[in-house]
Design an enzyme around this catalytic site. Sequence first.
Site, short mmCIF file in Angstrom:
data_model
loop_
_atom_site.label_atom_id
_atom_site.label_comp_id
_atom_site.label_asym_id
_atom_site.label_seq_id
_atom_site.Cartn_x
_atom_site.Cartn_y
_atom_site.Cartn_z
CG ASP A 5 -0.38 -18.38 2.96
OD1 ASP A 5 -1.53 -18.37 2.49
OD2 ASP A 5 0.61 -17.86 2.39
CD GLU B 163 -4.12 -11.22 1.41
OE1 GLU B 163 -4.68 -10.18 1.03
OE2 GLU B 163 -3.80 -12.15 0.64
CD GLU C 238 -2.90 -9.04 -5.03
OE1 GLU C 238 -2.89 -9.90 -4.11
OE2 GLU C 238 -3.18 -9.30 -6.21
CG HIS D 182 0.16 -14.89 0.41
ND1 HIS D 182 -0.75 -15.66 1.10
CD2 HIS D 182 -0.52 -13.79 0.00
CE1 HIS D 182 -1.93 -15.05 1.10
NE2 HIS D 182 -1.82 -13.91 0.44
CG ASN E 242 -3.57 -6.19 1.63
OD1 ASN E 242 -2.89 -6.27 2.64
ND2 ASN E 242 -4.08 -7.26 1.02
C1 XIL Z 1 -7.72 -15.57 -2.77
C2 XIL Z 1 -8.63 -16.58 -2.05
O1 XIL Z 1 -7.91 -17.21 -1.02
C3 XIL Z 1 -9.09 -17.62 -3.06
O2 XIL Z 1 -10.02 -18.50 -2.42
C4 XIL Z 1 -9.79 -16.92 -4.22
O3 XIL Z 1 -10.12 -17.88 -5.20
C5 XIL Z 1 -8.84 -15.89 -4.83
O4 XIL Z 1 -8.40 -14.98 -3.85
N1 XIL Z 1 -4.22 -11.95 -2.34
C6 XIL Z 1 -5.37 -11.48 -1.84
C7 XIL Z 1 -6.45 -12.42 -1.49
O5 XIL Z 1 -5.44 -10.27 -1.55
O6 XIL Z 1 -7.71 -11.79 -1.58
C8 XIL Z 1 -6.40 -13.66 -2.34
O7 XIL Z 1 -7.37 -14.57 -1.86
C9 XIL Z 1 -5.03 -14.26 -2.27
C10 XIL Z 1 -3.97 -13.31 -2.74
#
Ligand code: XIL
Length: 364
Positions: free
Chosen positions: A283, A281, A173, A251, A215
Amino acid sequence: MLDAKCWVMPIGLVMAMLVTQAGCGGGKAPVSPTTPAPPPGTSGMQAEPLRDAARASGKLVGAAVQSSLLSDGRYAGVLGRHFNYLTAEFEMKWDAIERTRDSNNFAAGDAIVAFGQANGMQIKGHALIWHGSVPAWLPALPAADFRAAFEAHIRSVGEHFRGRVIAWDVVNEAIADDGPGLRDTVFRQKLGDQYIADAFRLARQADPQALLFYNDYGGEGLSAKSDRIFSLVQGLRAQGVPIDGVGLQMHVNATSAPSDANIAANMRRLAALGLFVNISEMDVRIRDVPGTTPTRLDVQKSVYHSIVGVCAAEPRCDAVTFWGFTDAYSWIDAQYGADDPLIFDEQYAVKPAYYGVLDALWRR
Ligand code: XIL
């Protein structure tokens, strides 16, 4: 070597026993694609293993996991049955490993690696450099000391997990959501824009075999942000920086998910740079989808099916990882409000989304 496809031990037992045991199904052949899907609500422990379908399409299918849940039999059971790629949800992040300076604690990350190795899974490290997991003591350091801590972190963590992870999300990010250039993080403030290239070079030195990924989120399809991600990694490649691929977090909200044609085009242009791509990641939020619960779950199934299908069809897409796997444990509830974004429900039963993923991995 444990045939994880058949049975799984919670981490406590694995650590204690690490014994091989005859598989429960006794060498059961992977289920053929024409087998009719069992009814929804089927327990995850009875449902066809996703990892069989993933292997058939040459992909890894993964999940983000929490080390504290690995001793839960249902959690460990469904995880080991269906997935062959693990990412630590937060245990390998800087603030979790080095709470106080120069005192790395790898216990939680090691537990996830041990579970994965005991169940025939690969591991991806996540994430070496992320503005969202900066240890409290770091920002106050003067630039020179900050650089020393930055280098020591990548070196010590990379070397500790060397040979036990196949990939790292090195930088996470770093691109601004809106407007040109990089996100204005403490890394950029202390080290300049060069910190990204430095991080990849340090990671390569620490673990020469691991695939190194950039990422990010919001750049899954073709968009202004994915154009900025594209020019960042294109520039890194042109400089000879050792970057191997790009992770698309995915996401998504079912009401506004990028189209599969759009994602496919973005993956293809990244692949054309000689990079791997992966869904890192995923969802799918459905709380905003109008209609009944069955309607929302069906919409969710089609979003999972089309997006996972893009990766299944893209030769340079090496893996699909979900950010969790059961609605019992998802960061989405805290981040966006209560939702059911994953493919197994809170009782570890399969949801329609599970069949969307299964069919996509079988390319049907
Ligand atoms: C999130 C976790 O799911 C949470 O439990 C934690 O509090 C914060 O991080 N992008 C990412 C992940 O790259 O590492 C993040 O994970 C969600 C967004």
